[in-house]
Structures are given as C-alpha cells and as structure tokens.
Design a protein around this motif. Structure first.
Motif, PDB file in Angstrom:
ATOM      1  N   ARG A 313      11.001  22.104 118.878  1.00 12.62           N
ATOM      2  CA  ARG A 313      12.304  22.027 119.549  1.00 12.62           C
ATOM      3  C   ARG A 313      12.432  20.732 120.337  1.00 12.62           C
ATOM      4  N   LYS A 314      11.337  20.360 121.006  1.00  6.69           N
ATOM      5  CA  LYS A 314      11.358  19.121 121.777  1.00  6.69           C
ATOM      6  C   LYS A 314      11.520  17.914 120.856  1.00  6.69           C
ATOM      7  N   ALA A 315      10.766  17.927 119.750  1.00  4.50           N
ATOM      8  CA  ALA A 315      10.865  16.810 118.798  1.00  4.50           C
ATOM      9  C   ALA A 315      12.254  16.744 118.178  1.00  4.50           C
ATOM     10  N   PHE A 316      12.824  17.905 117.872  1.00  4.09           N
ATOM     11  CA  PHE A 316      14.159  17.939 117.294  1.00  4.09           C
ATOM     12  C   PHE A 316      15.191  17.385 118.277  1.00  4.09           C
ATOM     13  N   LYS A 317      15.057  17.776 119.547  1.00 11.04           N
ATOM     14  CA  LYS A 317      16.000  17.285 120.561  1.00 11.04           C
ATOM     15  C   LYS A 317      15.855  15.779 120.748  1.00 11.04           C
ATOM     16  N   GLU A 318      14.599  15.283 120.793  1.00  4.83           N
ATOM     17  CA  GLU A 318      14.388  13.843 120.924  1.00  4.83           C
ATOM     18  C   GLU A 318      14.952  13.102 119.714  1.00  4.83           C
ATOM     19  N   ASN A 319      14.824  13.721 118.541  1.00  8.37           N
ATOM     20  CA  ASN A 319      15.370  13.104 117.335  1.00  8.37           C
ATOM     21  C   ASN A 319      16.891  12.984 117.422  1.00  8.37           C
ATOM     22  N   LEU A 320      17.521  14.031 117.989  1.00  9.37           N
ATOM     23  CA  LEU A 320      18.977  13.980 118.171  1.00  9.37           C
ATOM     24  C   LEU A 320      19.374  12.868 119.143  1.00  9.37           C
ATOM     25  N   GLU A 321      18.619  12.739 120.246  1.00 12.44           N
ATOM     26  CA  GLU A 321      18.979  11.771 121.286  1.00 12.44           C
ATOM     27  C   GLU A 321      18.793  10.333 120.825  1.00 12.44           C
ATOM     28  N   THR A 322      17.827  10.112 119.934  1.00 11.11           N
ATOM     29  CA  THR A 322      17.545   8.737 119.510  1.00 11.11           C
ATOM     30  C   THR A 322      18.262   8.348 118.221  1.00 11.11           C
ATOM     31  N   SER A 323      18.808   9.332 117.513  1.00 15.61           N
ATOM     32  CA  SER A 323      19.448   9.015 116.234  1.00 15.61           C
ATOM     33  C   SER A 323      20.805   8.350 116.461  1.00 15.61           C
ATOM     34  N   PRO A 324      21.051   7.202 115.838  1.00 14.31           N
ATOM     35  CA  PRO A 324      22.359   6.536 115.978  1.00 14.31           C
ATOM     36  C   PRO A 324      23.447   7.188 115.117  1.00 14.31           C
ATOM     37  N   PHE A 325      23.045   8.127 114.269  1.00 11.98           N
ATOM     38  CA  PHE A 325      24.017   8.744 113.365  1.00 11.98           C
ATOM     39  C   PHE A 325      24.705   9.955 113.989  1.00 11.98           C
ATOM     40  N   ILE A 326      24.201  10.419 115.128  1.00 15.81           N
ATOM     41  CA  ILE A 326      24.788  11.605 115.763  1.00 15.81           C
ATOM     42  C   ILE A 326      25.842  11.141 116.752  1.00 15.81           C
ATOM     43  N   THR A 327      27.089  11.386 116.414  1.00 16.60           N
ATOM     44  CA  THR A 327      28.209  10.981 117.262  1.00 16.60           C
ATOM     45  C   THR A 327      28.987  12.212 117.702  1.00 16.60           C
ATOM     46  N   PRO A 328      29.799  12.082 118.741  1.00 14.92           N
ATOM     47  CA  PRO A 328      30.555  13.241 119.237  1.00 14.92           C
ATOM     48  C   PRO A 328      31.452  13.831 118.159  1.00 14.92           C
ATOM     49  N   GLY A 329      31.361  15.160 118.006  1.00 12.32           N
ATOM     50  CA  GLY A 329      32.222  15.860 117.067  1.00 12.32           C
ATOM     51  C   GLY A 329      31.748  15.866 115.640  1.00 12.32           C
ATOM     52  N   LYS A 330      30.610  15.243 115.328  1.00 12.49           N
ATOM     53  CA  LYS A 330      30.152  15.209 113.937  1.00 12.49           C
ATOM     54  C   LYS A 330      29.652  16.600 113.551  1.00 12.49           C
ATOM     55  N   PRO A 331      30.163  17.181 112.472  1.00  9.18           N
ATOM     56  CA  PRO A 331      29.718  18.520 112.053  1.00  9.18           C
ATOM     57  C   PRO A 331      28.244  18.521 111.676  1.00  9.18           C
ATOM     58  N   TRP A 332      27.639  19.700 111.829  1.00 10.21           N
ATOM     59  CA  TRP A 332      26.223  19.840 111.523  1.00 10.21           C
ATOM     60  C   TRP A 332      25.944  19.532 110.050  1.00 10.21           C
ATOM     61  N   GLU A 333      26.857  19.899 109.163  1.00 10.04           N
ATOM     62  CA  GLU A 333      26.634  19.657 107.739  1.00 10.04           C
ATOM     63  C   GLU A 333      26.477  18.171 107.440  1.00 10.04           C
ATOM     64  N   GLU A 334      27.190  17.324 108.192  1.00 12.02           N
ATOM     65  CA  GLU A 334      27.079  15.879 107.979  1.00 12.02           C
ATOM     66  C   GLU A 334      25.831  15.300 108.649  1.00 12.02           C
ATOM     67  N   ALA A 335      25.404  15.908 109.754  1.00 10.12           N
ATOM     68  CA  ALA A 335      24.273  15.351 110.506  1.00 10.12           C
ATOM     69  C   ALA A 335      22.930  15.826 109.984  1.00 10.12           C
ATOM     70  N   ARG A 336      22.903  16.934 109.222  1.00  9.99           N
ATOM     71  CA  ARG A 336      21.641  17.552 108.815  1.00  9.99           C
ATOM     72  C   ARG A 336      20.721  16.578 108.093  1.00  9.99           C
ATOM     73  N   SER A 337      21.242  15.870 107.141  1.00 11.23           N
ATOM     74  CA  SER A 337      20.390  15.019 106.309  1.00 11.23           C
ATOM     75  C   SER A 337      19.762  13.870 107.083  1.00 11.23           C
ATOM     76  N   PHE A 338      20.321  13.495 108.236  1.00  8.77           N
ATOM     77  CA  PHE A 338      19.797  12.355 108.995  1.00  8.77           C
ATOM     78  C   PHE A 338      18.633  12.733 109.909  1.00  8.77           C
TER      79      PHE A 338
END
Length: 705
Positions: A313-338
């Motif tokens: 969970r911690k690694a997943f959260k850190e991955n979200l915070e550092t990923s440049p592909f995760i932007t406000p409002g982006k659906p999970w289906e679009e963000a999953r592959s990144f």
C-alpha cells in the motif's frame, strides 16, 4: 411323567438368577394340595455338547416319549439351543417327531429369546382347543422377525432416551424411574433386558459428553486467534518463535489471565473444568493440541501478510505521488496501466487500490481547485464587466477560458470541466454578491468568524436558515412540490432533467444541491408529510390547474400547518415560503371547462388567505404548459431570498454601531489582536445585549473568544 404333583407352600420357580435372592422378587407360592399337569414340553438339545452323543440323547427322548404317551396328555417337542444347533441334529429331531404321530416341533433359543413364548402357546392351544392355533415358524425365520422387532424397539427406546436425557451428568437410577411407565422402555426391556437398556443409556450419555467437550473445544479455538491478536500483535516479537516458546512469552504478558487459565487437573477435558459455568477462558494446556498450533501458524501468516500488504500500500501510494501521468480527475481505467505491477496485483485486492487511488484523486482535485481559485483571484479584471445578474454570456465565458487556457492551473482541471465551470460561476457570483455563503473560504470566512464571535454575546444571534436542515455546511435547497393528479411528479421530473448528474442546480451563478419532494396525497400521512427526519423543507411550490386541484392545495397547506402546532419547529413550518402556480399537465384539455380568468381569481383568493406568493400566467407562467428553466430559476431565487429574510439579525441600532468599527474589527481579527477586538466591541454589545456581558478589556479574563 407324573400328572399329579404335591408341592405345598413352595415358591414358584422362574430362573436361576433368583436363587439366593428370593426376597428381591415378588413372592408367589404354589397352591396348597395337589397339582394337576395339563401337558408336557419334551425338550431336545440340538447343540454340539461336550462328551455327548446325540443319538443316545435321542434314544433317551424316545423312551421318555413312551412314558409320556401313557398319560394321554398333550405334548410338544421343543428343540433348544438352536442358535448353536447342528443341522443334522435338527433334521433327526424332526424325523423323530414325524414318526411319533406327527408331533408338533418348535425350534427355540432361550439365549436369543426366539420362539420360547411360541412353545408354551402351542402347548396351551393343544390343552384348550378353543384358542386360535399359532403359526409355528422355523428358528431362522423367527430369528429374523425377532431381530426386526428388537431393532424397532431399540429405535423407539433410543428416541425416548434422547428426549428424556439432555445432560451428560444424568444418572441411570433417576432416568430409569422417569421412563418406567413409558411403553418404549417397557418393550425394549421385555425384549433385551435391563442391562442392555442401561448400556444404551450410558452410550447416549457418553455421546452427550463428547458433544459438550467438542462445543467447548470449538469455542476455545475460536477465541484463540483473538487472544493471540491481543497478546502478541507484533510480528517482530514472534516471527521466528515456535509455539512452545510463545507459550512462555504469553505467560509473561500482563493480560494473560484475561484470556487463559492454567488448570491443576489436566487434560482440560478430563476434569471438572468441562462443566464449570465460568469456564470462558482458554485452558492453557489446549495450546498443546495440533489445532492450536495450526491457529498459531495462521496468526503468524496473517501478520506477515498484513506487513507485506502495508508495504505494498505504501509503495502504491508513493507510486501515485511520483507518477507524472496521474492528474486530477483521470479515471482509474486510464491510470491503471501506468502504475500497476505484478506485486500490486498479487498482494492488493482491487477494492484496496481503488480506495487508495480515490483518496489520492480527492487530494489532487482539492489542491487543483485551490490553485484554480487563486488563479481566478489573480485575473480578477476578467470579471469586472458583466451583467447585473452576474450571468456571463457564452462569448464572455469563451473569453475567460481563452485567457486562462494557457495557465497550467487551468489545464490541471481539464478532465473536470463541469467542476471548473462551476468554480468560475461561483467566483463570479462571489464578486457580485460577496456574502459568507458565497465566499470561497467558507466556512473560514471572516464574516462567519465575526458572526460566531458575536453570537454568544448578542441577545438575538444570527442564524443561517439552511443550517438546521444541512448542518454539514453544503449549499442545499429542499423543495416540496405540492400538486394533484401527476402535477407534482411531472414538474419534479422537468426540474431534475435540468440538473447535473449529481442533482446540482445553478442559481445566480452558485451551485446548489437540489432535493425535491413531490407530494400528491394526504399530507397527514407520514409518507406525504412535508418534513421528515432526513428532509427539512426550505419552501413549497404549489401547483393547480383546476378548482379541484386548487382546493387540494389549500386544504393540504392548512393541514400541514395544523400538524406543526405545538412542535418546537412550528415557527419554521408555519412560515415556510410558499408559491402558488397555475399550470396544466402536458396533454391536458381546457381545464374541465373552467376559464383562465376564474382560475386566476380563485388562485389569488387562496394565495391571499394562505399569505403566499401567486404567480399569474401573465407574469411568466403559461396556462396550459409547464415551467421553463428561466422560470424555475426565478422560483428558486425567490425561495432563497425568502429564506434569507427570515434570518434573525441584531437590531438596527446595533448594526449602525457595529458598522463604524467593522473594518477595524476585521483587521484586528486578521492580526490576531483579540484584546483590541474586546475594546472595540465591548461597549456596543453591552449597550444592545438583553443581558449585561462585560468584556475582558485589558485583563483578558472575559475575552470574546
């Protein structure tokens, strides 16, 4: 072979079990004088006896028969010990009987209790010809019937024992007395004897005890994971320890006695602990069982899994915070592959990473909205020239979006265009109607802080009319739509069609959550009540298109007001803003022959009596059609204005005095100079409050805050 016997004052003989115990049985003496013999049973042992020749026995029986034949008495040949009988002996005995005037032969076994009664019954029938002749069955056929009879009697007896004996501590002496009069008990004892009946009872009691022990064992094992969770919750403490070492660790814990008990008598299921009423704690020797060891291993595995999942969970959260592909409002289906990898799929369920992603998106969106609000404040010149109602045209909105379009803070909300447009409309509304309700910083608005500051010291504190119904602070309009014959439902559907997907509606540039309650029945019924525990109305829109529907509206309003009399909230209910509207259902006719002028006059009279607003067709509500979007907005705006007018505000003289120090108070609040606030507001509040409330002035002890 004698037919006359003398045996005066002798006890009747039943069986050898009675010898020496005659006093324990019923005392029956032989009659005095002589006895006459009515018949004979000639017994032939067909078993293989030690040092005995069957042919010699048969000769003796033949001689005995000759003596008995002289008596002219009835005689039955009885073959005994057929349960151990030799087939040749049985065959020879039958041949003997056949050669002697066709004697009747009964094959018996006293040990198995087969055909014993039949032997005596057959002789009795020969003595008394009036009796029905019994059918003589061969031994094995009779044994089969006897076994079936015993099995049925056993089933009935076991059912009786199960019904009578519910506790494994019952004693045979007490239970047998209870069952003495029951036919199930009597039949089984008659067929099998008391000892076998007692044996079945003991088996049942043993089974009850084992079931009781097993229930206790399951209860203790179900409690064991909770005990381990409470006493050794940290993996680092037990990660490489065996259960034997963990037992020593458990004994040293402060709460050990809360979960476990150390017994003097072991194992735990062999002593009195099984039946102890307070035996809720786990016997400590139960940990030596294999089931307990399996539960300990499961506890270890659970802790290891939780640690691994926490790391994921911690690694997943850190991955979200550092990923440049995760932007406000982006659906999970679009963000999953990144962001997903095999470890995440292995250790986290979909609901878990969806929850983490949702929280992260919420934080991103809130931050993006804050940044966008700052952007709007920086470009305040864009909002100077608008119409008086603060509604920008499509061209003006296009200009605003074109100017802001190159800003990164504008682009951050490109997947949330509806929210971005709502923020623009809300900002425009705030620019032209700056109130604490429209303030972007609400509920941290300075006006709100001042109101909270003055509330406890003023005799008539200001009150937000929407606060009672919506304590969470969300802008919300609760509207009752009252009509008959589908008018209310039709208008509610039209309004909902104009709302956003989440039931939001823009009034004067501000987004409101709109809750509609269409009512078309008896308002005295709970299902049609204006107010419910979860719905506090802010206003009511009354619809009519005929004299009948107008009467229904008037009666319903009066009934609703009567129902609120004597309640604490009757003030808000009796002063509920009302609007009476003349409409017609879609596809309606000419209103039942009633003219437009008569319906308008009747509506005005009812509106006057009810003290509510009447909307004539000429003022924008067309007869024969529903309300359009502009008219609905006008109704909601009037409702909001009516609600604001109900605010309880300080007196006019107090407002005048407060206006003089308003700016200074605000500046002192911003600077944190609370003592100065006391000095400014103290004299005014003392002059206008219904009860003296001196402020702390200098000492600080009675500070406003």
């Amino acid at each position: 072979a004698a037919t006359k016997l003398a045996s005066a004052e002798k006890l009747m003989y039943f069986c050898t079990d009675q010898l020496g115990l005659e006093q324990d049985f019923e005392q029956k003496q032989m009659p005095e004088g002589k006895l006459l013999v009515d018949g004979f049973l000639l017994c032939v042992d067909v078993s293989r006896g030690m040092n005995r020749n069957f042919d010699e026995q048969l000769k003796f029986v033949s001689n005995l028969y000759n003596q008995l034949g002289k008596t002219k008495k009835p005689l039955v040949v009885v073959l005994t010990k057929c349960d151990e009988g030799v087939e040749r002996y049985i065959r020879d005995a039958h041949a003997f009987a056949l050669s002697k005037k066709n004697l009747q032969v009964v094959e018996t076994s006293a040990r198995s209790n087969v055909n014993v009664e039949l032997a005596f019954g057959t002789l009795l029938q020969l003595v008394d010809k009036s009796r029905a002749k019994a059918k003589i069955l061969p031994y094995f056929e009779a044994l089969k019937q006897q076994s079936q009879q015993i099995a049925a009697a056993k089933d009935r007896y076991e059912w009786l024992v199960g019904r009578v004996v519910k506790n494994h501590n019952e004693l045979w002496a007490n239970v047998s007395r209870k069952m003495l009069s029951c036919p199930e008990y009597q039949d089984y004892v008659y067929l099998e004897g008391t000892q076998k009946a007692k044996k079945l009872f003991l088996q049942h009691v043993h089974r009850l005890k084992q079931e009781h022990i097993e229930r206790r064992r399951k209860a203790y094992l179900a409690l064991l994971p909770q005990a381990l969770e409470a006493l050794v919750p940290e993996l680092e403490e037990i990660d490489h320890l065996s259960l034997s070492k963990v037992k020593k660790l458990l004994e040293a814990k402060q709460d050990f006695s809360k979960w476990f008990v150390v017994l003097e008598e072991t194992p735990w299921d062999a002593g009195g602990h099984v039946d102890a009423a307070e035996a809720e704690r786990i016997p400590f020797d139960l940990l030596e069982s294999q089931a307990a060891e399996q539960l300990y291993e499961a506890h270890l595995e659970k802790l290891r899994t939780e640690r691994k999942r926490a790391e994921m969970r911690k690694a997943f959260k850190e991955n979200l915070e550092t990923s440049p592909f995760i932007t406000p409002g982006k659906p999970w289906e679009e963000a999953r592959s990144f962001i997903m990898n095999e470890d995440f799929y292995m250790w986290l369920e979909e609901v878990t990473y969806l929850e983490i992603y949702g929280r992260h998106q919420k934080q991103l969106i809130e931050k993006a909205k804050e940044d966008f609000q700052e952007l709007l404040l920086e470009y305040s010149e864009l909002f100077y020239e608008l119409e008086l109602d603060a509604k920008p045209s499509k061209e003006k909105m296009g200009v605003i979006q074109e100017v802001l379009g190159e800003e990164q803070r504008f682009k951050a909300l490109q997947k949330l265009q509806a929210e971005r447009d709502a923020l623009i409309l809300k900002h425009i509304h705030f620019v032209y109607h700056p109130t604490k309700e429209t303030c972007p910083s609400c509920p941290h608005c300075v006006d709100t802080k001042v109101e909270q500051l003055l509330g406890p010291r003023s005799g008539r504190p200001a009150k937000n009319p929407l606060a009672d119904a919506n304590p969470g602070g969300v802008d919300r309009i609760n509207l009752v739509i009252l009509g008959k014959d589908g008018l209310a439902r039709e208008l509610a559907n039209e309004i909902r069609a104009l709302c956003t997907n989440d039931d939001k509606y823009v009034v004067e540039g501000k987004m409101y959550e709109l809750a509609l309650r269409p009512i078309e029945g008896n308002v005295r019924l709970p299902v049609n009540a204006f107010q419910t525990p979860t719905f506090q109305p802010h206003g009511c829109l009354c619809l009519y298109n005929s004299k009948e529907s107008l009467s229904y509206v008037a009666e319903s309003i009066e009934k609703s007001r009567e129902a609120t009399l004597g309640r604490r909230d009757n003030h808000s209910a009796t002063h509920l803003p009302l609007s009476l509207v003349l409409v017609n259902k879609r596809g309606g006719g000419d209103g039942g022959g009633e003219t437009l002028q008569s319906l308008v006059q009747q509506g005005q009279q009812v509106a006057s009596r009810l003290q509510c607003l009447f909307l004539e067709p000429s003022s924008g509500v067309g007869y024969g059609r529903g309300l359009n979007e502009k008219q609905i907005s006008q109704v909601l705006k009037g409702l909001l204005d009516s609600k604001r007018n109900l605010n309880l505000l300080p007196s006019s003289s107090a407002l005048k005095d407060l206006a003089e120090v308003d700016l200074r108070v605000v500046m002192c609040l911003m600077c944190g100079d609370l003592l100065r606030v006391d000095e400014l507001l103290g004299p005014i509040l003392q002059a206008h409050s219904s009860r003296p409330a001196p402020l702390g002035g200098g000492g600080g002890g009675g500070s406003v805050l």
